[in-house]
Design a protein around this motif. Structure first.
Motif, PDB file in Angstrom:
ATOM      1  N   LYS A   1     -21.044 -25.271  34.408  1.00 29.05           N
ATOM      2  CA  LYS A   1     -21.974 -25.380  35.525  1.00 29.05           C
ATOM      3  C   LYS A   1     -23.299 -24.679  35.234  1.00 29.05           C
ATOM      4  CE  LYS A   1     -18.159 -25.502  38.842  1.00 29.05           C
ATOM      5  NZ  LYS A   1     -17.465 -24.815  39.959  1.00 29.05           N
ATOM      6  N   GLN A   2     -23.288 -23.717  34.313  1.00 30.93           N
ATOM      7  CA  GLN A   2     -24.488 -22.947  33.999  1.00 30.93           C
ATOM      8  C   GLN A   2     -25.125 -23.485  32.721  1.00 30.93           C
ATOM      9  OE1 GLN A   2     -23.047 -18.914  33.790  1.00 30.93           O
ATOM     10  NE2 GLN A   2     -22.666 -18.788  35.984  1.00 30.93           N
ATOM     11  N   THR A   3     -25.967 -24.483  32.876  1.00 37.85           N
ATOM     12  CA  THR A   3     -26.591 -25.132  31.713  1.00 37.85           C
ATOM     13  C   THR A   3     -28.064 -24.767  31.546  1.00 37.85           C
ATOM     14  OG1 THR A   3     -27.098 -27.080  33.069  1.00 37.85           O
ATOM     15  CG2 THR A   3     -25.006 -27.076  31.865  1.00 37.85           C
ATOM     16  N   GLU A   4     -28.585 -23.939  32.441  1.00 37.85           N
ATOM     17  CA  GLU A   4     -30.004 -23.572  32.349  1.00 37.85           C
ATOM     18  C   GLU A   4     -30.253 -22.751  31.081  1.00 37.85           C
ATOM     19  OE1 GLU A   4     -31.317 -21.612  35.841  1.00 37.85           O
ATOM     20  OE2 GLU A   4     -30.782 -23.248  37.189  1.00 37.85           O
ATOM     21  N   GLY A   5     -31.356 -23.065  30.405  1.00 38.32           N
ATOM     22  CA  GLY A   5     -31.730 -22.347  29.193  1.00 38.32           C
ATOM     23  C   GLY A   5     -31.031 -22.842  27.943  1.00 38.32           C
ATOM     24  N   ARG A   6     -30.125 -23.811  28.078  1.00 33.39           N
ATOM     25  CA  ARG A   6     -29.437 -24.353  26.913  1.00 33.39           C
ATOM     26  C   ARG A   6     -30.098 -25.658  26.469  1.00 33.39           C
ATOM     27  NH1 ARG A   6     -23.076 -23.669  28.703  1.00 33.39           N
ATOM     28  NH2 ARG A   6     -23.070 -21.391  28.824  1.00 33.39           N
ATOM     29  N   LYS A   7     -30.188 -25.829  25.157  1.00 27.37           N
ATOM     30  CA  LYS A   7     -30.779 -27.049  24.615  1.00 27.37           C
ATOM     31  C   LYS A   7     -29.694 -28.120  24.524  1.00 27.37           C
ATOM     32  CE  LYS A   7     -34.422 -24.734  21.979  1.00 27.37           C
ATOM     33  NZ  LYS A   7     -35.017 -24.517  20.636  1.00 27.37           N
ATOM     34  N   MET A   8     -29.618 -28.932  25.560  1.00 28.05           N
ATOM     35  CA  MET A   8     -28.605 -29.994  25.610  1.00 28.05           C
ATOM     36  C   MET A   8     -29.268 -31.328  25.881  1.00 28.05           C
ATOM     37  SD  MET A   8     -25.546 -28.203  27.826  1.00 28.05           S
ATOM     38  CE  MET A   8     -24.587 -26.858  27.157  1.00 28.05           C
ATOM     39  N   LYS A   9     -28.558 -32.383  25.528  1.00 26.95           N
ATOM     40  CA  LYS A   9     -29.075 -33.713  25.798  1.00 26.95           C
ATOM     41  C   LYS A   9     -27.953 -34.587  26.337  1.00 26.95           C
ATOM     42  CE  LYS A   9     -29.943 -36.422  22.336  1.00 26.95           C
ATOM     43  NZ  LYS A   9     -30.497 -36.989  21.100  1.00 26.95           N
ATOM     44  N   HIS A  10     -28.337 -35.582  27.125  1.00 26.67           N
ATOM     45  CA  HIS A  10     -27.372 -36.543  27.647  1.00 26.67           C
ATOM     46  C   HIS A  10     -27.157 -37.615  26.584  1.00 26.67           C
ATOM     47  CE1 HIS A  10     -27.082 -35.054  31.806  1.00 26.67           C
ATOM     48  NE2 HIS A  10     -28.326 -34.657  31.611  1.00 26.67           N
ATOM     49  N   CYS A  11     -25.963 -37.645  26.045  1.00 26.98           N
ATOM     50  CA  CYS A  11     -25.657 -38.551  24.946  1.00 26.98           C
ATOM     51  C   CYS A  11     -25.005 -39.832  25.462  1.00 26.98           C
ATOM     52  CB  CYS A  11     -24.726 -37.866  23.941  1.00 26.98           C
ATOM     53  SG  CYS A  11     -25.394 -36.341  23.234  1.00 26.98           S
ATOM     54  N   ASP A  12     -25.060 -40.851  24.619  1.00 26.75           N
ATOM     55  CA  ASP A  12     -24.480 -42.140  24.976  1.00 26.75           C
ATOM     56  C   ASP A  12     -23.962 -42.803  23.699  1.00 26.75           C
ATOM     57  OD1 ASP A  12     -25.020 -45.331  25.638  1.00 26.75           O
ATOM     58  OD2 ASP A  12     -24.294 -44.163  27.339  1.00 26.75           O
TER      59      ASP A  12
ATOM     60  N   ILE B   1      -3.465 -22.549  47.308  1.00 21.78           N
ATOM     61  CA  ILE B   1      -4.454 -23.513  46.821  1.00 21.78           C
ATOM     62  C   ILE B   1      -5.642 -22.791  46.207  1.00 21.78           C
ATOM     63  CG2 ILE B   1      -6.118 -25.275  47.563  1.00 21.78           C
ATOM     64  CD1 ILE B   1      -4.028 -26.186  49.603  1.00 21.78           C
ATOM     65  N   GLU B   2      -6.097 -21.728  46.877  1.00 18.52           N
ATOM     66  CA  GLU B   2      -7.250 -20.973  46.370  1.00 18.52           C
ATOM     67  C   GLU B   2      -6.948 -20.313  45.030  1.00 18.52           C
ATOM     68  OE1 GLU B   2      -8.391 -18.236  49.382  1.00 18.52           O
ATOM     69  OE2 GLU B   2      -9.051 -19.798  50.804  1.00 18.52           O
ATOM     70  N   TYR B   3      -5.685 -19.954  44.809  1.00 19.26           N
ATOM     71  CA  TYR B   3      -5.326 -19.338  43.531  1.00 19.26           C
ATOM     72  C   TYR B   3      -5.612 -20.303  42.376  1.00 19.26           C
ATOM     73  CZ  TYR B   3      -2.451 -17.541  39.721  1.00 19.26           C
ATOM     74  OH  TYR B   3      -2.021 -17.095  38.495  1.00 19.26           O
ATOM     75  N   TRP B   4      -5.155 -21.561  42.512  1.00 14.25           N
ATOM     76  CA  TRP B   4      -5.325 -22.533  41.431  1.00 14.25           C
ATOM     77  C   TRP B   4      -6.760 -23.026  41.329  1.00 14.25           C
ATOM     78  CZ3 TRP B   4      -1.674 -22.434  38.031  1.00 14.25           C
ATOM     79  CH2 TRP B   4      -0.383 -22.104  38.422  1.00 14.25           C
ATOM     80  N   THR B   5      -7.409 -23.236  42.457  1.00 17.41           N
ATOM     81  CA  THR B   5      -8.811 -23.678  42.408  1.00 17.41           C
ATOM     82  C   THR B   5      -9.709 -22.568  41.866  1.00 17.41           C
ATOM     83  OG1 THR B   5      -9.114 -23.059  44.740  1.00 17.41           O
ATOM     84  CG2 THR B   5      -8.517 -25.332  44.280  1.00 17.41           C
ATOM     85  N   GLY B   6      -9.342 -21.310  42.127  1.00 20.02           N
ATOM     86  CA  GLY B   6     -10.105 -20.195  41.563  1.00 20.02           C
ATOM     87  C   GLY B   6     -10.016 -20.153  40.054  1.00 20.02           C
ATOM     88  N   LEU B   7      -8.835 -20.456  39.510  1.00 17.29           N
ATOM     89  CA  LEU B   7      -8.679 -20.511  38.049  1.00 17.29           C
ATOM     90  C   LEU B   7      -9.549 -21.613  37.449  1.00 17.29           C
ATOM     91  CD1 LEU B   7      -4.799 -20.034  37.677  1.00 17.29           C
ATOM     92  CD2 LEU B   7      -6.585 -18.379  37.118  1.00 17.29           C
ATOM     93  N   LEU B   8      -9.633 -22.752  38.141  1.00 17.52           N
ATOM     94  CA  LEU B   8     -10.471 -23.852  37.645  1.00 17.52           C
ATOM     95  C   LEU B   8     -11.953 -23.515  37.775  1.00 17.52           C
ATOM     96  CD1 LEU B   8      -8.544 -27.003  38.901  1.00 17.52           C
ATOM     97  CD2 LEU B   8      -8.799 -26.207  36.544  1.00 17.52           C
ATOM     98  N   ASP B   9     -12.321 -22.814  38.827  1.00 15.30           N
ATOM     99  CA  ASP B   9     -13.726 -22.383  38.963  1.00 15.30           C
ATOM    100  C   ASP B   9     -14.120 -21.495  37.788  1.00 15.30           C
ATOM    101  OD1 ASP B   9     -14.386 -23.743  41.292  1.00 15.30           O
ATOM    102  OD2 ASP B   9     -13.721 -22.122  42.598  1.00 15.30           O
ATOM    103  N   ASP B  10     -13.234 -20.573  37.414  1.00 13.20           N
ATOM    104  CA  ASP B  10     -13.523 -19.686  36.280  1.00 13.20           C
ATOM    105  C   ASP B  10     -13.613 -20.484  34.981  1.00 13.20           C
ATOM    106  OD1 ASP B  10     -13.536 -17.485  37.929  1.00 13.20           O
ATOM    107  OD2 ASP B  10     -11.452 -16.933  37.512  1.00 13.20           O
ATOM    108  N   PHE B  11     -12.733 -21.443  34.813  1.00 12.13           N
ATOM    109  CA  PHE B  11     -12.731 -22.251  33.593  1.00 12.13           C
ATOM    110  C   PHE B  11     -14.011 -23.078  33.466  1.00 12.13           C
ATOM    111  CE2 PHE B  11     -11.637 -26.553  31.887  1.00 12.13           C
ATOM    112  CZ  PHE B  11     -11.588 -26.197  30.555  1.00 12.13           C
ATOM    113  N   LEU B  12     -14.478 -23.624  34.582  1.00 12.72           N
ATOM    114  CA  LEU B  12     -15.647 -24.509  34.554  1.00 12.72           C
ATOM    115  C   LEU B  12     -16.974 -23.777  34.745  1.00 12.72           C
ATOM    116  CD1 LEU B  12     -14.156 -27.431  36.682  1.00 12.72           C
ATOM    117  CD2 LEU B  12     -14.567 -27.438  34.217  1.00 12.72           C
ATOM    118  N   LYS B  13     -16.922 -22.470  34.819  1.00  5.77           N
ATOM    119  CA  LYS B  13     -18.139 -21.700  35.075  1.00  5.77           C
ATOM    120  C   LYS B  13     -19.218 -21.973  34.035  1.00  5.77           C
ATOM    121  CE  LYS B  13     -17.635 -17.374  34.405  1.00  5.77           C
ATOM    122  NZ  LYS B  13     -17.190 -15.970  34.580  1.00  5.77           N
ATOM    123  N   ASP B  14     -18.844 -21.992  32.764  1.00  2.00           N
ATOM    124  CA  ASP B  14     -19.836 -22.235  31.711  1.00  2.00           C
ATOM    125  C   ASP B  14     -20.384 -23.662  31.764  1.00  2.00           C
ATOM    126  OD1 ASP B  14     -19.597 -19.674  30.747  1.00  2.00           O
ATOM    127  OD2 ASP B  14     -18.059 -20.194  29.285  1.00  2.00           O
TER     128      ASP B  14
END
Length: 309
Positions: free
Chosen positions: A133-144, A118-131
């Motif tokens: 999760k790290q949104t600090e310093g980026r100019k982003m907006k919540h769109c609708d 289980i940790e093998y597959w969840t670790g791959l997803l953690d790596d994929f979603l790393k970017d």
């Protein structure tokens, strides 16, 4: 007789003499002609000057070529776009987690009673979603859907909207309800053409959802997953999409905006079969996404396999 003797002496003088053997020290420096390693100082100087001039000319030609190349390349957008590019206008659909071990192919296989698998597959997803999760310093907006936006704006992909398909929940793998994430490949300047009415070949459940969705929220690339073959369709049931069954159009076009992240859809399989492989096909729906289910020339869709013990 003396004449013949003179000729004989001349022949003896013209006979080639063997070369004089050099000692190792004479190979380095020969005091007779003042040469180092077989060349005099003048010869070495001429050789050195030749290569200096040669490499200077070579560097100048290389600099001219590079300057001409860089002058034709834009730092922010490709010169050849959409129909004129090799990528074309038909984005591919990809999925995660995807094992780095090539022998696994597109099979997601695990035993939900073995934490290491289980940790093998969840670790791959953690790596994929790393970017994501790290949104600090980026100019982003919540769109609708109802919000006007500048094409250069970067809309946030909020991981909190993935429901149970989160890292805290182990992406559902711990409880036998695994999640996968779907995303379209980025194509510069591509804008999806949405459906105003359901496509005739859409699955019945997607057509029903389309008709139940407000006109404003239909502004999306629809996503559908189903069993790939007949035997898989019989076992395919009870899946959920987060944050919705599609990708909103306000994430497009991609213009190489700083901090841009491809929008993703989480798909959770709430009751996959135990002990038998489930072959899944997921497809993206838009007027300008061409679909082909061919094994050799697959377009607009992706296939993968689940095997849970």
């Amino acid at each position: 007789m003396s004449k013949n003797n003179g000729k004989g002496d001349k022949c003896e003088n013209d006979f080639p003499q063997p070369a004089r053997k050099q000692t190792f020290s004479e190979m380095i420096y020969d005091p007779r002609d003042g040469s180092f390693f077989g060349r005099t100082g003048k010869s070495w100087g001429q050789l050195f000057l030749f290569y200096v001039i040669f490499y200077i000319i070579l560097a100048i030609l290389f600099a001219i070529c590079m300057q001409g190349l860089l002058a034709s390349v834009d730092d922010y957008k490709p010169k050849w776009q959409l129909e004129e590019s090799l990528i074309g206008t038909n984005p591919g659909l990809g999925f995660r987690p995807l094992s780095e071990q090539t022998e696994r192919g597109s099979v997601i296989e695990f035993d939900n009673k073995k934490p290491a698998e289980i940790e093998y597959w969840t670790g791959l997803l953690d790596d994929f979603l790393k970017d994501y999760k790290q949104t600090e310093g980026r100019k982003m907006k919540h769109c609708d859907y109802n919000q006007s936006r500048n094409p250069n704006d970067v809309c946030v992909v909020d991981e909190n909207q993935f429901g149970p398909c989160s890292s805290a929940n182990g992406y559902g793998y711990r409880v036998g309800k695994p999640c996968i994430f779907l995303k379209l490949n980025k194509i510069y300047g591509w804008v999806p053409e949405i459906y105003d009415t359901p496509a005739l070949n859409m699955p019945d459940d997607l057509q029903h959802l389309f008709n139940q969705t407000s006109e404003v929220e239909r502004q999306k690339i629809w996503i559908s997953c189903n069993g790939h073959y007949g035997k898989d369709k019989e076992q395919f049931q009870n899946i959920s999409y987060y944050p919705s069954q599609g990708i909103p159009t306000y994430y497009y076009p991609y213009l190489n905006q700083p901090g841009y992240l491809s929008p993703i859809v989480a798909v959770q399989f709430n009751s996959p079969p135990i002990g038998s492989m489930l072959d899944v096909e997921c497809r993206a729906w838009a007027k300008n996404i061409i679909y082909s289910g061919s094994i050799r020339d697959r377009m607009g869709s992706v296939t993968f396999q689940f095997l849970m013990d």
